[in-house]
Write a protein that holds these residues in place. Structure first.
Motif, PDB file in Angstrom:
ATOM      1  N   PHE A 160      49.911  64.974  -4.161  1.00 42.66           N
ATOM      2  CA  PHE A 160      49.733  65.196  -2.725  1.00 42.66           C
ATOM      3  C   PHE A 160      48.351  64.735  -2.293  1.00 42.66           C
ATOM      4  CE2 PHE A 160      47.969  69.038  -4.604  1.00 42.66           C
ATOM      5  CZ  PHE A 160      46.885  69.358  -3.802  1.00 42.66           C
ATOM      6  N   ILE A 161      48.209  64.572  -0.978  1.00 40.98           N
ATOM      7  CA  ILE A 161      46.920  64.179  -0.414  1.00 40.98           C
ATOM      8  C   ILE A 161      46.664  65.024   0.822  1.00 40.98           C
ATOM      9  CG2 ILE A 161      47.752  62.301   1.092  1.00 40.98           C
ATOM     10  CD1 ILE A 161      45.295  60.680  -0.116  1.00 40.98           C
ATOM     11  N   ASP A 162      45.444  65.550   0.923  1.00 41.61           N
ATOM     12  CA  ASP A 162      45.055  66.421   2.031  1.00 41.61           C
ATOM     13  C   ASP A 162      43.603  66.106   2.378  1.00 41.61           C
ATOM     14  OD1 ASP A 162      44.497  68.392   3.842  1.00 41.61           O
ATOM     15  OD2 ASP A 162      44.781  70.075   2.461  1.00 41.61           O
ATOM     16  N   ILE A 163      43.402  65.353   3.471  1.00 40.43           N
ATOM     17  CA  ILE A 163      42.052  64.884   3.793  1.00 40.43           C
ATOM     18  C   ILE A 163      41.163  65.984   4.343  1.00 40.43           C
ATOM     19  CG2 ILE A 163      42.882  62.538   4.195  1.00 40.43           C
ATOM     20  CD1 ILE A 163      42.529  63.015   7.178  1.00 40.43           C
ATOM     21  N   THR A 164      41.721  67.167   4.596  1.00 41.80           N
ATOM     22  CA  THR A 164      40.889  68.278   5.050  1.00 41.80           C
ATOM     23  C   THR A 164      40.222  69.004   3.883  1.00 41.80           C
ATOM     24  OG1 THR A 164      42.686  69.920   5.003  1.00 41.80           O
ATOM     25  CG2 THR A 164      42.425  68.614   7.011  1.00 41.80           C
ATOM     26  N   SER A 165      40.677  68.731   2.656  1.00 43.88           N
ATOM     27  CA  SER A 165      40.135  69.409   1.481  1.00 43.88           C
ATOM     28  C   SER A 165      38.828  68.755   1.045  1.00 43.88           C
ATOM     29  CB  SER A 165      41.140  69.371   0.335  1.00 43.88           C
ATOM     30  OG  SER A 165      40.568  69.881  -0.854  1.00 43.88           O
ATOM     31  N   GLU A 166      37.871  69.584   0.707  1.00 45.13           N
ATOM     32  CA  GLU A 166      36.589  69.109   0.181  1.00 45.13           C
ATOM     33  C   GLU A 166      36.491  69.286  -1.326  1.00 45.13           C
ATOM     34  OE1 GLU A 166      34.268  67.446   1.916  1.00 45.13           O
ATOM     35  OE2 GLU A 166      35.673  67.543   3.609  1.00 45.13           O
ATOM     36  N   ASP A 167      37.594  69.668  -1.988  1.00 51.43           N
ATOM     37  CA  ASP A 167      37.592  69.833  -3.435  1.00 51.43           C
ATOM     38  C   ASP A 167      37.292  68.498  -4.113  1.00 51.43           C
ATOM     39  OD1 ASP A 167      38.251  72.456  -3.055  1.00 51.43           O
ATOM     40  OD2 ASP A 167      40.358  72.247  -3.630  1.00 51.43           O
ATOM     41  N   THR A 168      36.611  68.558  -5.250  1.00 51.31           N
ATOM     42  CA  THR A 168      36.306  67.363  -6.023  1.00 51.31           C
ATOM     43  C   THR A 168      36.663  67.594  -7.483  1.00 51.31           C
ATOM     44  OG1 THR A 168      34.029  68.075  -6.453  1.00 51.31           O
ATOM     45  CG2 THR A 168      34.406  66.717  -4.487  1.00 51.31           C
ATOM     46  N   ASP A 169      36.787  66.488  -8.224  1.00 52.34           N
ATOM     47  CA  ASP A 169      37.008  66.604  -9.662  1.00 52.34           C
ATOM     48  C   ASP A 169      35.661  66.751 -10.369  1.00 52.34           C
ATOM     49  OD1 ASP A 169      35.863  64.091  -9.694  1.00 52.34           O
ATOM     50  OD2 ASP A 169      37.717  63.028 -10.157  1.00 52.34           O
ATOM     51  N   THR A 170      35.686  66.753 -11.705  1.00 48.56           N
ATOM     52  CA  THR A 170      34.445  66.959 -12.459  1.00 48.56           C
ATOM     53  C   THR A 170      33.456  65.807 -12.311  1.00 48.56           C
ATOM     54  OG1 THR A 170      35.539  66.055 -14.429  1.00 48.56           O
ATOM     55  CG2 THR A 170      35.541  68.452 -14.166  1.00 48.56           C
ATOM     56  N   ASN A 171      33.920  64.668 -11.773  1.00 47.01           N
ATOM     57  CA  ASN A 171      33.031  63.532 -11.524  1.00 47.01           C
ATOM     58  C   ASN A 171      32.460  63.551 -10.112  1.00 47.01           C
ATOM     59  OD1 ASN A 171      31.886  61.041 -12.590  1.00 47.01           O
ATOM     60  ND2 ASN A 171      33.200  59.968 -11.118  1.00 47.01           N
ATOM     61  N   TYR A 189      50.518  65.011   2.975  1.00 45.65           N
ATOM     62  CA  TYR A 189      51.719  64.311   2.507  1.00 45.65           C
ATOM     63  C   TYR A 189      51.838  64.499   0.999  1.00 45.65           C
ATOM     64  CZ  TYR A 189      55.046  60.651   1.373  1.00 45.65           C
ATOM     65  OH  TYR A 189      56.133  59.974   0.900  1.00 45.65           O
ATOM     66  N   GLN A 190      53.083  64.561   0.503  1.00 44.66           N
ATOM     67  CA  GLN A 190      53.291  64.671  -0.931  1.00 44.66           C
ATOM     68  C   GLN A 190      54.503  63.859  -1.364  1.00 44.66           C
ATOM     69  OE1 GLN A 190      54.350  69.028  -1.237  1.00 44.66           O
ATOM     70  NE2 GLN A 190      56.206  68.217  -2.220  1.00 44.66           N
TER      71      GLN A 190
END
Length: 528
Positions: A253-264, A309-310
């Motif tokens: 899925f993709i959510d452009i409101t999310s500010e989550d990041t991966d370990t990089n 969207y997913q």
């Protein structure tokens, strides 16, 4: 892909306030390979004469991701840049030579740029109130042409799969391409279960003809040694929300409101404003145990208006989809590299502006239908933007024989004494969804009336263009003007005289005139 030489990254320091400051990601392309993205600022200011100036301050070259290993270049100032407004955007362009100036970063006393002669630069940019997309090509002595790409919203980041980081989940590690994600950063109720098996790896095998030496390897695996989990990679985020492999709670899925990041530190989404006509990608696929009913790997790309969207979908998302490209029948073909070119389909979907894209690669087109050690190699993904004219009409009449001229020069005989045609009289169709068409009249003195119009079709990402010339001529002067064109190897007219030897500009209908050419040839003609 890895480079054949040391990675070069470009970055800049703080920019002094002037005009409008745009802050975004910047990369350098050398021999079609991209360096590590860095966040920097380019300043744009409108000059009193209506032209523009651009500034990239404290410009440095650095090897890899190490900010300590740098070569200070200097400050790039480019003035007298032409600007053309089109709606809410301004197109910027220039080709000139500039002198790189010293930067002013504290602690740095030597700047290479000040030691260099003037260097040629070419600028193409698209400027809007909220963003700047710029291509700056600089011919650097000892390096050659480097392409600085700022604010790229037309290609996928790290599309050559040459930059990797180590992703972790508990004690499990996996090599993930920068800006791409697999199960190590999965979310959902069963995330801890599926992330016990790594699915992405650095491969030292690149596709044939690659400038680099690496690709990404995506592998399936068995969870708890029993349940097959397809190897999956996405620029969005994976979710493991159900035990059943076919449940849409298991998705990308993709959510452009999310500010989550991966370990990089990479977001699980990216800006993407392009409307490509197709995409190309190199793949190599093998199944540990060939499956008769489920023999295919898959890739999908869905451009949206930025709403959530997913895939697989859990409802109808038609009203937010801008375009979709997919190949769910990637065959093994005995495990050889193959280049796929996949068109984007726009017809069934909304005509909204593109804001983002969700891309997903999987080792099987059926959820959980592969075997425990299937392998899908991926290399050199590219979004393709077409830029060819498919037809030209003048005052509603199509140009005869369009597409047959090797030099893209067409002469059109227009009825009447005056063959002058305005740009507004010309319509151009193209094969590019987002192609840009510009037209300008050439400064040509046409006998008996007429116009030379130069038409340029530029790809949406500003990287390619095709040029066409339409020459309109009045029928009664067609014979003379054919010679006056001077294009495609035809002779050029030097002067025209009447039978009394007097030089004239426009011979009268029914008269006899003498035409002298620049190669010394003289011809007597009857003007019909």
């Amino acid at each position: 892909m890895k480079k054949l030489f040391t990675l070069i990254t470009l970055f800049a320091g703080t920019v002094a306030a002037m005009g409008t400051d745009y802050t975004d990601k910047l990369v350098v392309n050398i021999n079609n390979t991209a360096t590590v993205p860095v966040t920097t600022t380019i300043s744009v200011e409108e000059q009193p004469d209506g032209k523009y100036s651009l500034q990239l301050k404290n410009f440095m070259l650095t090897a890899g991701k190490n900010p300590e290993d740098v070569m200070p270049v200097g400050t790039i100032n480019i003035s007298d840049v032409d600007g053309t407004s089109a709606g809410n955007t301004t197109m910027l362009s220039t080709s000139q030579s500039i002198k790189i100036e010293n930067g002013d970063t504290p602690g740095i006393d030597f700047w290479m740029g000040s030691m260099l002669p003037e260097v040629p630069v070419n600028v193409k940019a698209e400027m809007a109130a909220e963003r700047l997309y710029a291509l700056i090509t600089i011919n650097m002595p000892g390096i050659g042409d480097i392409e600085v790409v700022f604010g790229d919203v037309y290609q996928m980041a790290n599309s050559g799969f040459e930059l990797f980081h180590t992703a972790t989940s508990g004690d499990v590690t996996s090599d993930e391409p920068d800006n791409w994600h697999s199960f190590m950063s999965c979310t959902g109720a069963f995330a801890s279960l599926v992330s016990t098996v790594p699915h992405t790896f650095i491969s030292q095998e690149a596709r044939p003809g690659s400038a680099g030496t690496s690709s990404v390897l995506i592998k399936s695996g068995k969870v708890l040694g029993i349940v097959v989990a397809n190897g999956t990679m996405t620029n969005g985020r994976l979710q493991a929300g159900a035990m059943s492999a076919t449940d849409p709670k298991n998705c990308a899925f993709i959510d452009i409101t999310s500010e989550d990041t991966d370990t990089n530190g990479d977001l699980f989404h990216n800006k993407f404003y392009g409307k490509p006509d197709s995409m190309s990608v190199w793949v190599k696929f093998t199944q540990e145990t060939p499956q008769t009913d489920y023999p295919y790997a898959t890739v999908t790309a869905v451009i949206t208006d930025g709403s959530y969207y997913q895939e697989p979908v859990d409802k109808d998302y038609t009203d937010i989809i801008v375009a979709r490209a997919a190949n769910a029948t990637i065959e093994s073909k005995d495990g050889v590299w193959q280049k796929l070119t996949i068109p984007f389909d726009y017809e069934p979907y909304t005509d909204k502006d593109a804001k983002t894209i969700l891309m997903t690669f999987s080792t099987n087109a059926g959820a959980g239908k592969g075997t425990g050690n299937d392998e899908l190699y991926v290399d050199d993904l590219e979004m393709i933007y077409n830029c060819s004219a498919t037809g030209i009409t003048i005052k509603g009449t199509p140009v005869d024989g369009f597409g047959t001229a090797a030099d893209n020069v067409y002469e059109v005989i227009v009825d009447g004494d005056n063959a002058d045609v305005d740009i507004a009289d010309i319509a151009v169709t193209t094969n590019g969804k987002g192609a840009r068409v510009t037209m300008e009249k050439a400064d040509v003195d046409c006998i008996g009336g007429g116009s030379d119009v130069i038409i340029t079709v530029t790809s949406a990402d500003l990287k390619k263009n095709n040029t066409y010339c339409v020459k309109t001529r009045s029928a009664q002067y067609a014979g003379i003007n054919n010679a006056a064109i001077g294009a495609g190897g035809k002779e050029e007219v030097k002067a025209i005289y009447n039978v009394n030897g007097q030089q004239i500009k426009s011979p009268a209908k029914g008269s006899i005139c003498i035409v002298k050419y620049t190669n010394g040839k003289t011809v007597k003609k009857i003007v019909k």
